[in-house]
Motif scaffolding. Structure first.
Motif, short mmCIF file in Angstrom:
data_model
loop_
_atom_site.label_atom_id
_atom_site.label_comp_id
_atom_site.label_asym_id
_atom_site.label_seq_id
_atom_site.Cartn_x
_atom_site.Cartn_y
_atom_site.Cartn_z
N ILE A 125 -5.52 -0.07 -16.52
CA ILE A 125 -4.91 0.28 -15.55
C ILE A 125 -4.96 1.79 -15.50
O ILE A 125 -4.12 2.56 -14.57
CB ILE A 125 -3.67 -0.15 -15.37
CG1 ILE A 125 -2.69 0.30 -16.35
CG2 ILE A 125 -3.75 -1.78 -15.05
CD1 ILE A 125 -1.30 -0.10 -16.17
N PRO B 106 -9.33 -5.14 -6.87
CA PRO B 106 -8.13 -4.41 -6.57
C PRO B 106 -6.85 -5.11 -6.66
O PRO B 106 -5.68 -4.99 -6.63
CB PRO B 106 -8.17 -4.19 -5.26
CG PRO B 106 -10.01 -4.04 -4.99
CD PRO B 106 -10.25 -5.13 -5.94
N SER C 205 -2.67 7.99 -11.45
CA SER C 205 -2.31 8.43 -9.71
C SER C 205 -1.02 8.29 -9.45
O SER C 205 -0.31 8.77 -8.47
CB SER C 205 -3.26 7.75 -8.83
OG SER C 205 -2.84 6.10 -8.92
N THR C 206 0.14 7.39 -9.98
CA THR C 206 1.35 7.35 -9.88
C THR C 206 2.12 7.97 -10.74
O THR C 206 3.36 7.93 -10.63
CB THR C 206 1.91 5.80 -10.03
OG1 THR C 206 1.79 5.34 -11.36
CG2 THR C 206 0.91 4.88 -9.20
N LEU D 189 -2.85 -3.72 -9.82
CA LEU D 189 -3.88 -2.79 -10.04
C LEU D 189 -4.45 -2.51 -8.34
O LEU D 189 -4.71 -3.73 -7.82
CB LEU D 189 -4.79 -3.31 -10.97
CG LEU D 189 -6.14 -2.07 -11.05
CD1 LEU D 189 -5.58 -0.83 -11.67
CD2 LEU D 189 -7.18 -2.92 -11.74
N LYS D 190 -4.61 -1.22 -8.15
CA LYS D 190 -5.25 -0.78 -6.74
C LYS D 190 -6.50 0.14 -7.49
O LYS D 190 -6.50 0.91 -8.32
CB LYS D 190 -4.44 -0.06 -6.21
CG LYS D 190 -3.36 -0.71 -5.45
CD LYS D 190 -2.40 -0.03 -4.55
CE LYS D 190 -1.00 -0.72 -3.99
NZ LYS D 190 -0.33 0.37 -3.28
N GLN D 191 -7.69 -0.48 -7.04
CA GLN D 191 -8.92 0.65 -7.42
C GLN D 191 -8.76 2.03 -6.92
O GLN D 191 -8.47 2.04 -5.80
CB GLN D 191 -10.28 -0.03 -6.81
CG GLN D 191 -11.33 0.27 -7.23
CD GLN D 191 -11.77 -0.06 -8.41
OE1 GLN D 191 -11.41 -1.05 -9.02
NE2 GLN D 191 -12.46 0.71 -9.31
N THR D 192 -9.35 2.82 -7.84
CA THR D 192 -9.24 4.22 -7.46
C THR D 192 -10.90 4.68 -7.33
O THR D 192 -11.51 3.92 -7.54
CB THR D 192 -8.60 5.03 -8.39
OG1 THR D 192 -9.60 5.03 -9.74
CG2 THR D 192 -7.23 4.69 -8.67
N ASP E 280 0.89 -1.31 0.07
CA ASP E 280 0.02 0.01 0.17
C ASP E 280 0.79 1.36 0.09
O ASP E 280 0.26 2.43 0.01
CB ASP E 280 -0.88 0.05 1.01
CG ASP E 280 -0.26 -0.03 2.65
OD1 ASP E 280 1.03 0.27 2.40
OD2 ASP E 280 -0.90 -0.11 3.61
N THR F 32 -10.42 4.21 -14.00
CA THR F 32 -9.76 2.95 -13.64
C THR F 32 -9.77 1.81 -14.41
O THR F 32 -9.20 1.20 -14.77
CB THR F 32 -10.17 2.65 -12.08
OG1 THR F 32 -10.06 3.83 -11.14
CG2 THR F 32 -9.55 1.53 -11.68
N HIS G 293 -5.27 4.12 -12.09
CA HIS G 293 -4.16 3.88 -11.13
C HIS G 293 -2.66 4.24 -11.53
O HIS G 293 -2.01 4.94 -10.89
CB HIS G 293 -4.10 2.16 -10.70
CG HIS G 293 -3.27 1.89 -9.72
ND1 HIS G 293 -2.50 0.78 -9.73
CD2 HIS G 293 -2.69 2.40 -8.78
CE1 HIS G 293 -1.80 0.60 -8.51
NE2 HIS G 293 -1.90 1.61 -8.12
N TRP H 198 2.11 -5.23 -13.31
CA TRP H 198 1.41 -4.00 -12.70
C TRP H 198 0.15 -4.43 -11.62
O TRP H 198 -0.76 -5.20 -12.07
CB TRP H 198 0.84 -3.16 -13.61
CG TRP H 198 0.30 -1.92 -13.16
CD1 TRP H 198 -1.08 -1.90 -12.64
CD2 TRP H 198 0.82 -0.80 -12.85
NE1 TRP H 198 -1.22 -0.43 -12.10
CE2 TRP H 198 -0.20 0.22 -12.25
CE3 TRP H 198 2.03 -0.12 -13.20
CZ2 TRP H 198 0.26 1.58 -11.94
CZ3 TRP H 198 2.27 1.18 -12.74
CH2 TRP H 198 1.32 1.99 -12.36
#
Length: 635
Positions: free
Chosen positions: A391, A590, A397-398, A571-574, A274, A580, A394, A569
């Protein structure tokens, strides 16, 4: 405590007087003071114009390499220091004197003066401002990752000496490697850096050395280990060396991993998926035990640097910090030797962390594609285009901080220049220079939507076919795009398309991911553990993904051992499903793992490709942020 002679020469007299400054010196100080003001304002630090007992020392913090001892020596020349607070990773500190008169003396004599640096070993200019109060929140020691144990003084000084002296780096026949970033020896089984695993059918002769028997027996007697460990890796780190963040391969080793730190202490960084990071101090002669979550889920690594930020010992804190604050300083590293013991696993891993478990992925995920069966365009569609479409949110966001040298290129262009960003992603470079007219394009519809939400000009297209006339642009940029093309022919075609878009005299800046991720400035050596030589890397057959072989899946945060590979990669849910998921706003698990195709470039490969183009000259080539980069000019 006295300042060094160099600092004594630079900080002027302690009676509050300062040397007379020239006009240029005053101009420089004014410019630097303005920069200090911007820094303090950004950090939310409120200064006052009237004298007080407390000062903020801008440019004099742990974040820019100034140690507590060094700064305190300088500050105490002006009076009695009651407290000195140095927030972690910040380029400033707070000092409180016993009287406002002493603080005024420090303000007068130290502001704008140089002291010799700490970590950087370069002169550092101090800027002092009065503050009404020092309001720094107490920093509580972070909780250790679950399953992590540190036992201090696990071995005696005599045991430590015996173990270190027993390592024969020069003549011992045990498997030994000289990696670029450290010296390594293996016992029991050789750890292979090409696949981050061991050959379980080929144990090394002799087993573990006798000089480790006492330490391992102590682990078993005290119940610190459930297994009799049979693999040992000895790493020797000189100051400035480290190891990238990683998780020891699940299928290779059992749960418990033991590591002795001998010769010196070190700070090891543990990172959760995280993004949370816990920096753990490993004292000299301590034993680190990783099991459960700390072994299987958190990455661990050592940042390459010559100083660590550590807590000050109790005897050093007297008269220098307040009772409610954590005292930190810089600790210079020494040569450290780690003994890491593992138990070879002979059955598939059944841990509770399937996302990072290679045993579970082998059983549950689709096997990597055989590139000869897919073809280049299909490979790119499945492992580049579709992945970025899914993706996009996500990924965006990075990707928010522009890289300085790309910004410098855009800022250097003449006002009013028309610039194309081919493969613009979320558009983070489209608004860098307001004096340019920039247009972005990308293969991902969802990434282009993000650009439009940010009021940027962008459209969807393929980088091999950009719908603009020849010679339409004054400049082009292609950042982290060309390495996604699956053959050399398609990579050259992407370069040719960029040149086609340029007018005569126009410039293109190109970034591609580098094979040499641990490349140091002014050095040009490959990773010593890499099996790819310069000759082999440039061979068309070696670099051709049309070959009949499966693409390797890269282990994140480790060195590359293949030029053509799949990079995971996670994936993290936004919060915004719109950006997303796919066009249908599909909800994503996620825990989904996507694989992106990359061809990582070896040193000289990008320049060689550019030299094959007509009507173009390489104006500049360099290494930046793990990428090989060129600036081309169309003739």
């Amino acid at each position: 405590m006295a300042a060094c002679s160099e600092c004594q020469e630079n900080i002027g007299s302690t009676d509050g007087t300062r040397p007379k400054l020239s006009k240029d010196e005053k101009k420089l100080l004014k410019k630097q003071a303005k920069a200090k003001h911007i820094l303090l304002k950004h950090e939310g630090i409120e200064t006052v114009s009237h004298p007080s007992q407390s000062l903020v020392v801008a440019n004099g913090g742990l974040g820019n390499g100034v140690s507590r001892q060094h700064l305190l020596a300088v500050l105490e020349r002006c009076g009695q220091v009651e407290t000195l607070l140095m927030p972690p990773n910040k380029p400033y500190a707070f000092v409180t004197y016993s009287s406002a008169e002493e603080a005024t003396k420090a303000y007068t004599s130290l502001s704008g003066q140089e002291i010799c640096g700490g970590d950087s070993e370069q002169p550092i200019t101090l800027y002092l401002s009065f503050v009404e109060k020092v309001d720094v929140k107490e920093v509580s020691p972070p909780l250790l990752p679950p399953g992590l144990i540190v036992i201090e003084d696990f071995v005696s000084p005599e045991q430590e000496k015996t173990m270190l002296e027993s390592i024969d780096w020069d003549t011992d026949p045990s498997i030994q490697k000289s990696l670029k970033h450290r010296r390594v020896k293996h016992y029991g089984y050789e750890f292979r850096y090409d696949n981050n695993n061991v050959d379980k059918d080929k144990p090394l002769p002799g087993g573990l050395p006798d000089f480790c028997t006492e330490a391992l027996g102590k682990c078993l007697q005290r119940g610190l280990a459930k297994h009799k460990h049979d693999q040992l890796t000895i790493n020797q780190y000189e100051p400035g060396q480290g190891i990238p963040p990683h998780v020891d391969t699940h299928s290779a080793f059992e749960d418990e991993i033991l590591s002795l730190s001998l010769g010196a202490e070190i700070v090891m960084d543990f990172k959760h998926p995280d993004g949370s990071v816990v920096s753990v101090m490993l004292p000299r002669r301590s034993l680190l035990i990783m099991s459960g979550e700390s072994r299987y889920l958190w990455t661990h690594g050592i940042t390459p640097r010559k100083f660590d930020v550590i807590q000050v010992s109790e005897r050093q804190t007297v008269g220098t910090v307040s009772e409610n604050s954590e005292a930190l300083t810089l600790n210079k590293r020494s040569t450290r030797t780690s003994f890491t013991f593992r138990k070879i696993r002979h059955s598939p891993c059944d841990c509770a962390f399937p996302l990072l478990c290679d045993s579970r992925q082998t059983r549950e995920e689709k096997s990597p594609p055989q590139v000869g069966e897919l073809g280049a365009s299909t490979l790119e569609r499945e492992y580049v285009h579709k992945v970025y479409e899914d993706i996009a949110g996500h990924f965006s966001s990075t990707r928010h901080t522009p890289w300085p040298r790309i910004s410098e290129f855009l800022q250097s262009l003449p006002k009013g220049s028309l610039v194309a960003d081919v493969g613009c992603g979320n558009g983070k470079y489209l608004g860098i220079n307001k004096d340019l007219c920039m247009i972005g394009c990308d293969r991902s519809n969802n990434l282009v939507d993000i650009c439009r939400e940010r009021q940027f000009e962008a459209f969807v297209c393929d980088a091999l076919s950009v719908p603009f006339r020849d010679g339409s642009f004054d400049a082009c940029i292609s950042i982290a795009v060309i390495h996604h093309f699956a053959t050399e022919e398609r990579r050259i075609a992407a370069l040719q398309e960029l040149i086609r878009l340029l007018r005569d005299g126009g410039k293109a800046l190109i970034y591609v991911w580098a094979l040499e991720q641990e490349y140091k400035k002014n050095k040009s050596k490959y990773l010593k553990e890499s099996k790819i030589s310069q000759a082999a890397s440039s061979d068309a057959a070696a670099a051709n993904p049309e070959a009949k072989e499966s693409l390797p899946i890269h282990t994140n945060r480790t060195s590359f051992h293949s030029q053509d590979l799949l990079v995971p990669w996670h994936l993290k849910q936004t919060n915004k499903n719109k950006v997303t998921g796919t066009h249908e706003n599909k909800e994503h698990d996620p825990s989904s793992v996507y694989h992106r195709f990359y061809h990582v470039f070896c040193e000289g490969e990008l320049e060689a490709m550019c030299n094959r183009l007509s009507n173009v000259v390489i104006r500049h080539s360099y290494y930046d942020q793990g990428n090989w980069c060129v600036v081309l000019e169309k003739q």
